[in-house]
Design an enzyme around this catalytic site. Structure first.
Site, short mmCIF file in Angstrom:
data_model
loop_
_atom_site.label_atom_id
_atom_site.label_comp_id
_atom_site.label_asym_id
_atom_site.label_seq_id
_atom_site.Cartn_x
_atom_site.Cartn_y
_atom_site.Cartn_z
N HIS A 136 0.89 -1.32 -0.12
CA HIS A 136 0.16 0.11 -0.15
C HIS A 136 0.95 1.11 -0.13
O HIS A 136 2.07 1.11 0.46
CB HIS A 136 -0.85 0.06 1.39
CG HIS A 136 -1.96 1.07 1.40
ND1 HIS A 136 -1.52 2.27 1.64
CD2 HIS A 136 -3.14 1.05 1.26
CE1 HIS A 136 -2.80 2.92 1.79
NE2 HIS A 136 -3.79 2.12 1.53
N ASP A 213 2.77 -4.61 7.81
CA ASP A 213 1.71 -3.87 7.81
C ASP A 213 0.48 -4.88 7.95
O ASP A 213 0.24 -5.56 6.90
CB ASP A 213 1.79 -3.23 6.46
CG ASP A 213 0.53 -2.85 5.87
OD1 ASP A 213 -0.55 -2.78 6.67
OD2 ASP A 213 0.38 -1.80 4.97
N GLN A 216 -4.84 -4.93 6.65
CA GLN A 216 -5.79 -6.06 6.19
C GLN A 216 -5.97 -7.26 6.83
O GLN A 216 -6.69 -8.09 6.47
CB GLN A 216 -5.74 -6.05 4.70
CG GLN A 216 -5.87 -4.91 3.86
CD GLN A 216 -7.19 -4.30 3.74
OE1 GLN A 216 -8.10 -4.97 4.00
NE2 GLN A 216 -7.42 -3.10 3.36
N LYS A 239 -10.46 -0.69 10.45
CA LYS A 239 -10.42 -1.95 9.68
C LYS A 239 -10.87 -3.13 10.37
O LYS A 239 -11.04 -4.28 9.78
CB LYS A 239 -9.36 -2.10 8.91
CG LYS A 239 -8.90 -0.72 8.14
CD LYS A 239 -8.05 -1.38 6.92
CE LYS A 239 -7.34 -0.16 6.07
NZ LYS A 239 -8.16 0.52 4.91
N CYS A 377 -4.92 2.72 -3.61
CA CYS A 377 -3.43 3.11 -2.94
C CYS A 377 -2.33 1.88 -3.20
O CYS A 377 -1.55 1.76 -2.24
CB CYS A 377 -3.59 3.45 -1.70
SG CYS A 377 -4.76 4.81 -1.27
N1 PLP Z 1 -1.91 -0.92 4.57
C1 PLP Z 1 -2.83 -1.36 3.78
C2 PLP Z 1 -2.37 -2.75 3.36
C3 PLP Z 1 -4.22 -0.91 3.73
O1 PLP Z 1 -5.23 -1.73 3.01
C4 PLP Z 1 -4.32 0.39 4.27
C5 PLP Z 1 -5.66 1.04 3.87
O2 PLP Z 1 -6.49 0.79 3.15
C6 PLP Z 1 -3.18 1.01 4.89
C7 PLP Z 1 -2.09 0.37 5.22
C8 PLP Z 1 -3.50 2.47 5.64
O3 PLP Z 1 -4.39 2.35 6.66
P1 PLP Z 1 -4.69 3.70 7.33
O4 PLP Z 1 -5.26 4.57 6.18
O5 PLP Z 1 -5.90 3.30 8.10
O6 PLP Z 1 -3.69 4.25 7.96
#
Ligand code: PLP
Length: 419
Positions: A136, A213, A216, A239, A377
């Site tokens: 992401h 990370d 998800q 999430k 993203c």
């Molecule tokens: N990493 C992954 C795999 C994501 O899907 C997302 C959000 O869609 C993020 C990071 C970023 O999360 P946040 O916007 O809650 O900081």
């Protein structure tokens, strides 16, 4: 009541009664464009059960005050709630120590924290950071900003066509200048579940720490940071059926203790003088300013809710839906799934010949079906598969086979209109 461990009214033998759980989520009981709402955008954010909505409302109605620095009753109550949330997250991730849990605004801020603090201290000119081709943007751009600032290099693990990582290529990327691996646990764009425990073992064999990370992952499978042996693990409350604006970073204690602050302000200091200041111990060193106190309360309610159902039951239910949805989507004329790895979480990303993903999303919305359309993203993933965007249905614990049927019916409208 959220401990519905009965036969699934959808006919699936998953041990989770999604139809009953839906009643816990008031937002789901509405129509959109005159059609019953079918919410399939859980990868972007999940809806909130009454347990979370009530916990946040009750906290503001009864117990709210600023934390840590008050001696009055409300401040003591709010502090106990916030610090209790830290204990709850520690238990949820099975961290060894409550001081290993840093509250952040979410995954993005957690990665930025590690990049600024750990990265700023330990990554310099000529050093290398390993990322994967399915990250992401929030696990790419903070590292790019660091790399530009200090003159480091980013190395990228390539993907196979099915959306799994090339682990041989990964192992070959390590060299004497490798300083960190940052890898997504579950890809938001492909659904791939990465073998992070194996990847961490490879990195540790080279003496390299790993940030995972988990944005998800946490809502779809049990995460145990000690079993994974990861060094950092980041997730966002929104999430996992909790509030937006709060999340957490797990950091191995000895790493956090050696890391400098990354933001200055109240709460993160031990002493302040114009001649120089000293820092609080972790996690407070990394929590400058007033945090999202009610968000932490909501996060506790969300984790209690999810654990009350059981992550194993949720995972089984979502896997049933994924298999059901995959089989049906494969029959839609012109539809191509992007991301078909053997180990996948409940994400169905797809393109349809001759139809832009945004048009798919718009037509589906008119049918009451909420999906995401775009690059999610994860622009490098779109580039890898040669598509500008995908439509993505991402499933949660309250989704049913009937929701998938509604998606497929709505997709028939798309192919009628554009076919
Ligand atoms: N990493 C992954 C795999 C994501 O899907 C997302 C959000 O869609 C993020 C990071 C970023 O999360 P946040 O916007 O809650 O900081």
């Amino acid at each position: 009541m959220n401990t519905a461990l009965q036969a699934d009214a959808t006919g699936a033998a998953t041990g989770l009664d999604a139809d009953r759980l839906r009643a816990d989520f008031p937002i789901l009981a509405q129509e959109v464009h005159g059609k019953p709402l079918v919410y399939l955008d859980n990868g972007a954010s999940t809806q909130k059960p009454n347990a979370v909505i009530d916990a946040v409302g009750d906290f503001y109605a009864r117990d709210y005050a600023n934390i840590h620095r008050g001696v009055h009753t409300l401040s003591e109550r709010a502090t106990a709630a916030f610090e209790g949330a830290r204990d709850r997250v520690q238990r949820f991730l099975n961290a060894a120590d409550r001081h290993e849990i840093v509250f952040t605004r979410g995954t993005t801020e957690a990665v930025n924290l590690v990049a600024a603090s750990f990265g700023g201290q330990r990554i310099g000119a000529g050093d290398e950071i390993i990322l994967t081709g399915m990250e992401h943007h929030s696990n790419i751009v903070p590292w790019q900003l660091l790399a530009e600032r200090v003159g480091a290099q980013i190395r990228v693990v390539p993907l196979f066509d099915d959306g799994s990582l090339d682990l041989e290529a990964y192992a070959a990327l390590f060299g004497p200048r490798t300083r960190l691996v940052a890898v997504v646990h579950v890809s938001n764009a492909l659904g791939t579940v990465n073998p992070v425990a194996e990847m961490i073992a490879t990195a540790h064999a080279h003496g390299v720490p790993v940030l995972v990370d988990g944005a998800q992952a946490v809502a779809h499978a049990r995460v145990d940071v000690q079993a994974l042996d990861c060094d950092f693990y980041a997730f966002s409350a929104h999430k996992i059926y909790g509030p937006s604006g709060i999340g957490a970073l797990y950091g191995r204690r000895e790493l956090l203790e050696a890391m400098p602050p990354w933001q200055g302000g109240g709460d993160m200091i031990r002493t302040v003088a114009f001649e120089g200041s000293t820092w609080a111990d972790p996690p407070y060193r990394f929590e400058a300013g007033t945090p999202h106190i009610a968000g932490a309360v909501g996060l506790v309610a969300a984790l209690d809710y999810v654990d009350g159902i059981g992550l194993d039951a949720i995972a089984a239910h979502e896997h049933d839906l994924l298999a059901y949805g995959t089989a049906l989507l494969e029959q839609v004329p012109g539809l191509r799934l992007i991301g078909t790895a053997a180990d996948k979480a409940a994400i169905l990303s797809f393109v349809i010949d001759g139809v832009h993903a945004h048009d798919i999303g718009t037509v589906l919305d008119f049918e009451g079906v909420a999906v995401r359309a775009g690059h999610h993203c994860a622009m490098p993933v779109m580039t890898r598969y040669g598509v500008p965007a995908t439509a993505r249905a991402s499933l949660g614990l309250y989704n049913t086979r009937a929701d998938i049927d509604a998606l497929v019916r709505a997709l028939q409208r798309v192919t009628e209109m554009f076919g």
